[in-house]
Design an enzyme around this catalytic site. Structure first.
Site, PDB file in Angstrom:
ATOM      1  N   HIS A 104       1.928   4.735   4.631  1.00  0.00           N
ATOM      2  CA  HIS A 104       1.171   5.422   3.592  1.00  0.00           C
ATOM      3  C   HIS A 104       1.676   6.846   3.384  1.00  0.00           C
ATOM      4  O   HIS A 104       1.869   7.295   2.250  1.00  0.00           O
ATOM      5  CB  HIS A 104      -0.312   5.449   3.959  1.00  0.00           C
ATOM      6  CG  HIS A 104      -0.949   4.103   3.966  1.00  0.00           C
ATOM      7  ND1 HIS A 104      -2.234   3.890   4.431  1.00  0.00           N
ATOM      8  CD2 HIS A 104      -0.495   2.890   3.558  1.00  0.00           C
ATOM      9  CE1 HIS A 104      -2.535   2.614   4.311  1.00  0.00           C
ATOM     10  NE2 HIS A 104      -1.494   1.985   3.790  1.00  0.00           N
TER      11      HIS A 104
ATOM     12  N   SER B 157       0.810  -1.215   0.000  1.00  0.00           N
ATOM     13  CA  SER B 157       0.000   0.000   0.000  1.00  0.00           C
ATOM     14  C   SER B 157       0.845   1.268   0.000  1.00  0.00           C
ATOM     15  O   SER B 157       0.412   2.311  -0.494  1.00  0.00           O
ATOM     16  CB  SER B 157      -0.960   0.004   1.192  1.00  0.00           C
ATOM     17  OG  SER B 157      -0.255  -0.211   2.397  1.00  0.00           O
TER      18      SER B 157
END
Length: 251
Positions: free
Chosen positions: A182, A130
């Site tokens: 992230h 991610s």
């Protein structure tokens, strides 16, 4: 029904650029190994594993590990469109350079620093692609920062703001989402034009591309015109509505 889905998935993967394709297969293989009783948790990244046990491979392998089917599917949905578009426009060599070095090392190092020096949780691990998804999405938004992106058809926002909104929503809505991973990925995505502009990518590609382009299917060569329009030559038309779990092991 299952065979039809598998067939279409295979067809989709085979059309991906070679580096995107390789990463996809590696992530699937690592996830599949867990069904045969093989412990894949050793691939995750933590302070204890990397620095105390000296498992140095963790700083690279953590991106290949996913904890569930939903984890890997959601990450693929977010990552593959943006990553494949980048590789097609900037070339396979550029894609390899940004993923192996800044997109992987920086989020991993930031995770180690924050969890060791500030949170005092050396056992907490990070895993998943991610961070790459946020990096490639951010890189695509840098290309046309004033372009408006529809957010769930509710309202439109400037492209440069999209990764930030995406990050906030993921942190709120997704349990155990790795905010550090992230956010670090998004930062590297924003910095992509400067990173590629600071290295002699053209000369490297002139030496490497002819070697691989002739015999590696789906290898994409460096395009000077696209490089002049970093980070991608054409903006992505849509983004996934879900960025993936970015799950942390042990937390």
């Amino acid at each position: 029904m299952i065979f039809m889905i598998l067939g279409r998935s295979k067809e989709f993967i085979l059309k991906l650029p070679i580096w995107t394709q390789i990463i996809t297969y590696i992530a699937i293989l690592v996830y599949a190994l867990s069904f045969f009783g093989i412990s894949t948790g050793v691939l995750s990244l933590s302070w204890i594993g990397l620095l105390q046990k000296r498992q140095l491979y963790e700083i690279i392998t953590y991106v290949t590990l996913h904890l569930s089917m939903l984890h890997i599917v959601f990450n693929f949905v977010s990552l593959l469109p943006a990553m494949s578009q980048f590789e097609k426009k900037q070339g396979t060599l550029a894609c390899i350079l940004v993923t192996v070095i800044p997109y992987t090392l920086f989020p991993g190092i930031m995770h180690l620093i924050v969890y060791h020096f500030f949170l005092r949780k050396d056992y907490v691990s990070i895993a998943g692609l991610s961070g790459w998804a946020f990096a490639f999405i951010s890189a695509s938004c840098v290309h046309s920062p004033q372009r408006l992106i529809s957010f769930f058809n509710l309202f439109s926002i400037p492209a440069y703001c999209f990764p930030i909104i995406y990050l906030i929503m993921t942190t709120i809505l997704v349990p155990k989402a790795s905010f550090i991973g992230h956010a670090s990925g998004a930062v590297m995505g924003y910095c992509t034009p400067f990173m590629l502009g600071s290295i002699p990518l053209k000369s490297w590609a002139q030496n490497v591309d002819p070697i691989f382009q002739s015999w590696v299917k789906n290898y994409h060569s460096f395009d000077q015109l696209s490089h002049a329009q970093l980070p991608i030559a054409e903006p992505l038309s849509t983004f996934s509505s879900f960025p993936g779990k970015g799950t942390r092991l042990g937390g």
